[in-house]
Design a protein around this motif. Structure first.
Motif, short mmCIF file in Angstrom:
data_model
loop_
_atom_site.label_atom_id
_atom_site.label_comp_id
_atom_site.label_asym_id
_atom_site.label_seq_id
_atom_site.Cartn_x
_atom_site.Cartn_y
_atom_site.Cartn_z
N ALA A 172 0.83 -1.21 0.00
CA ALA A 172 0.00 0.00 0.00
C ALA A 172 0.86 1.26 0.00
CB ALA A 172 -0.93 -0.01 1.20
N HIS A 173 1.95 1.24 0.77
CA HIS A 173 2.84 2.41 0.79
C HIS A 173 3.57 2.58 -0.54
CE1 HIS A 173 2.22 3.74 4.89
NE2 HIS A 173 2.35 2.48 5.32
N ALA A 174 3.92 1.46 -1.19
CA ALA A 174 4.54 1.55 -2.51
C ALA A 174 3.56 2.13 -3.52
CB ALA A 174 5.01 0.17 -2.96
N LEU A 175 2.30 1.76 -3.42
CA LEU A 175 1.28 2.31 -4.30
C LEU A 175 1.09 3.81 -4.04
CD1 LEU A 175 -1.26 -0.61 -3.98
CD2 LEU A 175 -0.15 0.09 -6.11
N ALA A 176 1.11 4.18 -2.77
CA ALA A 176 0.97 5.60 -2.43
C ALA A 176 2.11 6.41 -3.04
CB ALA A 176 0.95 5.77 -0.91
#
Length: 200
Positions: free
Chosen positions: A38-42
């Motif tokens: 999720a943080h990589a997507l953000a």
């Protein structure tokens, strides 16, 4: 054309854990690796201005969407669309894949992956899901040409979208991987999947 980012939530199991078929009745949070996804997507979408954002009521989709939206100023409100909720796997809900295959057979599972034919006992209405996706595309077709919309859902729901677009890449694998997204462009006259199963 308006652009839809159709994204599957991050992992709910980590390496070394036994994954199960997690459906509508199993409301898991993101795992450690899922939060990392999720943080990589953000980070990947940090420069994308979303005019709207939707997800299912399930925690894993809300956490994924929230992580992306919280990484930017002036993010739109996150809205819930119930049709984005994962399918109910009936007697196979929260069961391992070996157990599922033992009950329904490998060919039934292959038919689900290939053309979204639900195996016996699964609680899913393909016609209703296709109609819901078609309605969403119709609404998106009225947006400004440079509008971007974030939609976070589950694999069982995303797989019905290719059935209602006007065009898609040859040989598209309708199964959307965890932490992956597809890009759909929509205009009043046309809808097309530009890419599918992208990851940061």
């Amino acid at each position: 054309m308006a652009r839809l980012i159709i994204l599957r939530h991050g992992n709910t199991f980590d390496k070394g854990e036994t994954p199960t078929r997690v459906g509508a009745r199993t409301d898991l949070s993101l795992s450690v690796s899922g939060r990392t996804q999720a943080h990589a997507l953000a980070a990947h979408f940090q420069d994308t201005a979303f005019c709207a954002a939707f997800c299912s009521p399930l925690l894993r989709t809300r956490q994924t969407a929230r992580t992306i939206l919280d990484a930017r100023p002036h993010a739109p409100a996150l809205r819930i669309l119930t049709f984005l909720t994962e399918v109910d796997y009936g007697p196979d809900e929260n069961q391992t894949e070996d157990t599922v295959i033992a009950r329904i057979g490998a060919e039934a599972l292959a038919a689900w992956d290939r053309d979204a034919t639900p195996p016996p006992g699964w609680q899913v209405d393909p016609a209703a899901l296709r109609a819901a996706w078609a309605s969403l595309l119709e609404r998106a077709s009225t947006l400004e040409a440079d509008a971007n919309v974030l939609i976070v859902t589950s694999n069982g729901i995303a797989r019905f979208l290719p059935d209602v677009v006007d065009a898609q890449p040859d040989g598209l694998d309708r199964k959307l991987k965890t932490g992956a997204w597809g890009v759909v462009d929509v205009s009043p006259d046309d809808s097309r999947i530009l890419d599918w199963n992208l990851r940061p």
